[in-house]
Design an enzyme around this catalytic site. Sequence first.
Site, PDB file in Angstrom:
ATOM      1  CB  SER A 176     -38.840 -26.198 -39.640  1.00 56.76           C
ATOM      2  OG  SER A 176     -39.972 -25.562 -39.105  1.00 56.76           O
ATOM      3  NE  ARG A 225     -40.633 -32.129 -36.704  1.00 56.78           N
ATOM      4  CZ  ARG A 225     -41.400 -32.825 -37.526  1.00 56.78           C
ATOM      5  NH1 ARG A 225     -41.832 -34.030 -37.164  1.00 56.78           N
ATOM      6  NH2 ARG A 225     -41.736 -32.358 -38.712  1.00 56.78           N
ATOM      7  CD  GLU A 255     -39.039 -28.643 -35.608  1.00 60.01           C
ATOM      8  OE1 GLU A 255     -38.386 -29.128 -36.545  1.00 60.01           O
ATOM      9  OE2 GLU A 255     -40.238 -28.344 -35.704  1.00 60.01           O
TER      10      GLU A 255
END
Length: 299
Positions: free
Chosen positions: A224, A174, A294
């Site tokens: 998410s 990520r 995130e």
Amino acid sequence: MDTLEPALCAIGCVTRRAAPMAAYTTFKIGGPADLLVSVGDEAGLQKALGLCRAAEVPVLLLGNGSNLLVSDAGVRGAVLRLAGAFREIRLSGETGLVCGAGASLSAVCVFAREHALSGLEFAYGIPGTAGGAAFMNAGAYGGEMKDVLSQCRHLLPDGTAGALSGEALGLSYRHSAYAENGAAILSLELSLQAGDRAEISAKMDDFMGRRRQKQPLEFPSAGSVFKRPEGHFAGALIEKCGLKGKRIGGAQVSEKHAGFIVNCGGATCADVRALIALIQETVLRECGVALECEVRMLG
């Protein structure tokens, strides 16, 4: 803004004052941006960034808004959206593909399938743009952009054009080099493999079916919420702590997948932030695991 907006319109941009960011994010949350600017090509973007820089107006480059939580107070400055030529996709050689940063990632996947190119199946259904996927090295089902991304072209904050390829892209979980360098991604070059169209289609359909079964796609969300903690799964930890279905205001931990926070209707940024904080505090206290968010938070 009174001088910047007409200057942007003069170079072909489309502008909107006090644009509600809730209309431009998948969470359907966020107050107004001072100025929303749609830019149609690279030359226009270079000029627009120069005008904003000269006016000392802060700039946010917006993709599909699929990984953002925008403040209820909105965003100060100019929010730039990539339209027109930035959404184009074309072949490069026998197994290569080039796409603009504003192209929908799912559209890129479909283009690859129609040309019997394999390697992007994992990305089908990820609700973002190609540029956003490169920025955060998006991934799912055992694949990630790192597997297929060979080069990104970009504009640095001072307007200088450049490119990063290979190791210089800094792709990890990520993360990419673009998280630090402040550059605006213009286009991506992907390296794929020749495949069978029917097999590619079947794999894409399988992944999409899994998404629909396991993820709360029927509600607005930012995907998410937390990065995967080493040795654990965020959703499993949240569920273990009894937080599945927990609600603050209009924000709720999804009853389908505890790794998602959904907007059940009228959720504010404050609701989501409070729920994120509660989840982090509870999981740390009961499981000894620190969950890292995130989702990008703005404003």
